[in-house]
Write a protein that holds these residues in place. Structure first.
Motif, PDB file in Angstrom:
ATOM      1  N   ALA A 298       0.695 -50.605  -9.969  1.00  0.00           N
ATOM      2  CA  ALA A 298      -0.037 -51.505 -10.865  1.00  0.00           C
ATOM      3  C   ALA A 298      -1.017 -52.418 -10.134  1.00  0.00           C
ATOM      4  N   SER A 299      -0.952 -52.439  -8.814  1.00  0.00           N
ATOM      5  CA  SER A 299      -1.820 -53.341  -8.048  1.00  0.00           C
ATOM      6  C   SER A 299      -2.714 -52.649  -7.031  1.00  0.00           C
ATOM      7  N   THR A 300      -2.599 -51.332  -6.889  1.00  0.00           N
ATOM      8  CA  THR A 300      -3.291 -50.651  -5.794  1.00  0.00           C
ATOM      9  C   THR A 300      -3.955 -49.354  -6.234  1.00  0.00           C
ATOM     10  N   ILE A 301      -5.230 -49.200  -5.872  1.00  0.00           N
ATOM     11  CA  ILE A 301      -5.959 -47.950  -6.102  1.00  0.00           C
ATOM     12  C   ILE A 301      -6.503 -47.492  -4.759  1.00  0.00           C
ATOM     13  N   ARG A 302      -6.341 -46.217  -4.454  1.00  0.00           N
ATOM     14  CA  ARG A 302      -6.847 -45.628  -3.212  1.00  0.00           C
ATOM     15  C   ARG A 302      -8.083 -44.790  -3.546  1.00  0.00           C
ATOM     16  N   TYR A 303      -9.136 -44.970  -2.762  1.00  0.00           N
ATOM     17  CA  TYR A 303     -10.383 -44.225  -2.917  1.00  0.00           C
ATOM     18  C   TYR A 303     -10.573 -43.352  -1.689  1.00  0.00           C
ATOM     19  N   THR A 304     -10.659 -42.046  -1.874  1.00  0.00           N
ATOM     20  CA  THR A 304     -10.924 -41.128  -0.775  1.00  0.00           C
ATOM     21  C   THR A 304     -12.366 -40.657  -0.920  1.00  0.00           C
ATOM     22  N   MET A 305     -13.120 -40.815   0.153  1.00  0.00           N
ATOM     23  CA  MET A 305     -14.535 -40.491   0.142  1.00  0.00           C
ATOM     24  C   MET A 305     -14.746 -39.026   0.542  1.00  0.00           C
ATOM     25  N   LYS A 306     -15.899 -38.484   0.215  1.00  0.00           N
ATOM     26  CA  LYS A 306     -16.216 -37.093   0.526  1.00  0.00           C
ATOM     27  C   LYS A 306     -16.236 -36.813   2.019  1.00  0.00           C
ATOM     28  N   ASP A 307     -16.450 -37.851   2.840  1.00  0.00           N
ATOM     29  CA  ASP A 307     -16.450 -37.651   4.286  1.00  0.00           C
ATOM     30  C   ASP A 307     -15.052 -37.766   4.889  1.00  0.00           C
TER      31      ASP A 307
ATOM     32  N   THR B 290     -13.024 -40.425   4.804  1.00  0.00           N
ATOM     33  CA  THR B 290     -12.554 -41.794   4.974  1.00  0.00           C
ATOM     34  C   THR B 290     -11.868 -42.250   3.695  1.00  0.00           C
ATOM     35  N   ALA B 291     -11.025 -43.264   3.819  1.00  0.00           N
ATOM     36  CA  ALA B 291     -10.289 -43.756   2.657  1.00  0.00           C
ATOM     37  C   ALA B 291     -10.316 -45.275   2.627  1.00  0.00           C
ATOM     38  N   TRP B 292     -10.319 -45.801   1.419  1.00  0.00           N
ATOM     39  CA  TRP B 292     -10.314 -47.237   1.182  1.00  0.00           C
ATOM     40  C   TRP B 292      -9.218 -47.559   0.187  1.00  0.00           C
ATOM     41  N   GLN B 293      -8.618 -48.705   0.363  1.00  0.00           N
ATOM     42  CA  GLN B 293      -7.593 -49.153  -0.575  1.00  0.00           C
ATOM     43  C   GLN B 293      -8.081 -50.434  -1.228  1.00  0.00           C
ATOM     44  N   ASN B 294      -7.823 -50.554  -2.528  1.00  0.00           N
ATOM     45  CA  ASN B 294      -8.182 -51.771  -3.223  1.00  0.00           C
ATOM     46  C   ASN B 294      -6.924 -52.385  -3.816  1.00  0.00           C
ATOM     47  N   SER B 295      -6.725 -53.651  -3.502  1.00  0.00           N
ATOM     48  CA  SER B 295      -5.613 -54.411  -4.073  1.00  0.00           C
ATOM     49  C   SER B 295      -6.192 -55.257  -5.199  1.00  0.00           C
ATOM     50  N   LEU B 296      -5.776 -54.969  -6.420  1.00  0.00           N
ATOM     51  CA  LEU B 296      -6.304 -55.678  -7.577  1.00  0.00           C
ATOM     52  C   LEU B 296      -5.997 -57.166  -7.480  1.00  0.00           C
ATOM     53  N   LYS B 297      -6.829 -57.986  -8.131  1.00  0.00           N
ATOM     54  CA  LYS B 297      -6.640 -59.441  -8.114  1.00  0.00           C
ATOM     55  C   LYS B 297      -5.286 -59.836  -8.685  1.00  0.00           C
ATOM     56  N   SER B 298      -4.839 -59.110  -9.698  1.00  0.00           N
ATOM     57  CA  SER B 298      -3.506 -59.315 -10.269  1.00  0.00           C
ATOM     58  C   SER B 298      -3.043 -57.960 -10.800  1.00  0.00           C
ATOM     59  N   PRO B 299      -1.726 -57.765 -10.940  1.00  0.00           N
ATOM     60  CA  PRO B 299      -1.245 -56.456 -11.402  1.00  0.00           C
ATOM     61  C   PRO B 299      -1.841 -56.057 -12.750  1.00  0.00           C
ATOM     62  N   CYS B 300      -2.121 -54.791 -12.867  1.00  0.00           N
ATOM     63  CA  CYS B 300      -2.658 -54.195 -14.090  1.00  0.00           C
ATOM     64  C   CYS B 300      -1.518 -53.317 -14.628  1.00  0.00           C
ATOM     65  N   THR B 301      -0.661 -53.899 -15.440  1.00  0.00           N
ATOM     66  CA  THR B 301       0.628 -53.298 -15.783  1.00  0.00           C
ATOM     67  C   THR B 301       0.565 -51.907 -16.406  1.00  0.00           C
ATOM     68  N   THR B 302      -0.459 -51.617 -17.183  1.00  0.00           N
ATOM     69  CA  THR B 302      -0.532 -50.304 -17.838  1.00  0.00           C
ATOM     70  C   THR B 302      -1.338 -49.280 -17.037  1.00  0.00           C
ATOM     71  N   LEU B 303      -1.886 -49.682 -15.902  1.00  0.00           N
ATOM     72  CA  LEU B 303      -2.730 -48.807 -15.087  1.00  0.00           C
ATOM     73  C   LEU B 303      -2.029 -47.547 -14.586  1.00  0.00           C
ATOM     74  N   PRO B 304      -0.777 -47.625 -14.059  1.00  0.00           N
ATOM     75  CA  PRO B 304      -0.155 -46.414 -13.509  1.00  0.00           C
ATOM     76  C   PRO B 304       0.080 -45.292 -14.523  1.00  0.00           C
ATOM     77  N   HIS B 305       0.057 -45.598 -15.798  1.00  0.00           N
ATOM     78  CA  HIS B 305       0.393 -44.603 -16.815  1.00  0.00           C
ATOM     79  C   HIS B 305      -0.806 -44.123 -17.622  1.00  0.00           C
ATOM     80  N   ASN B 306      -1.965 -44.694 -17.385  1.00  0.00           N
ATOM     81  CA  ASN B 306      -3.161 -44.373 -18.170  1.00  0.00           C
ATOM     82  C   ASN B 306      -4.377 -44.310 -17.250  1.00  0.00           C
ATOM     83  N   GLY B 307      -5.400 -43.607 -17.676  1.00  0.00           N
ATOM     84  CA  GLY B 307      -6.641 -43.569 -16.912  1.00  0.00           C
ATOM     85  C   GLY B 307      -7.416 -44.861 -17.093  1.00  0.00           C
ATOM     86  N   TYR B 308      -8.495 -45.005 -16.346  1.00  0.00           N
ATOM     87  CA  TYR B 308      -9.311 -46.209 -16.450  1.00  0.00           C
ATOM     88  C   TYR B 308     -10.783 -45.858 -16.333  1.00  0.00           C
TER      89      TYR B 308
END
Length: 112
Positions: free
Chosen positions: A45-54, A56-74
């Motif tokens: 609910a607080s973390t999204i990982r972005y993998t780039m075409k090259d 490399t990978a980036w992680q984003n820690s949301l400002k606050s938990p997004c409770t319904t995020l793990p079960h639904n698209g965005y």
């Protein structure tokens, strides 16, 4: 013929440079180029990982938990269509309408 080769070399250089610049930093904000994102993965609910075409990978820690995020698209709330901006961009969970704000991007280890 010489012009064609020079043009092709320039295009290859520019294309290669785009991959080298999959993320840029302005001040304290990291921006990922949207066209260079290969895939995203919601870790929790607080973390999204972005993998780039090259690779490399980036992680984003949301400002606050997004409770319904793990079960639904965005989707991204409109800002700059060319980049995903840490600490500025908002996302909206498709099924629930919950709106959450991205936090800072940090480099992540490549997937094994």
């Amino acid at each position: 013929m010489k012009r064609i080769l020079i043009g092709a070399a320039l295009a290859a250089f520019m294309f290669g440079s785009a991959y080298a610049q999959s993320a840029t930093t302005m001040g304290n904000t990291t921006r990922l180029k949207t066209v260079l994102v290969d895939r995203t993965q919601v870790k929790d609910a607080s973390t999204i990982r972005y993998t780039m075409k090259d690779g490399t990978a980036w992680q984003n820690s949301l400002k606050s938990p997004c409770t319904t995020l793990p079960h639904n698209g965005y989707i991204y709330e409109p800002t700059n269509p060319d980049s995903i901006c840490g600490d500025m961009q908002r996302i909206k969970v498709i099924q629930t309408g919950e709106v959450c704000q991205l936090g800072a991007f940090t480099p992540a280890k490549p997937a094994q």
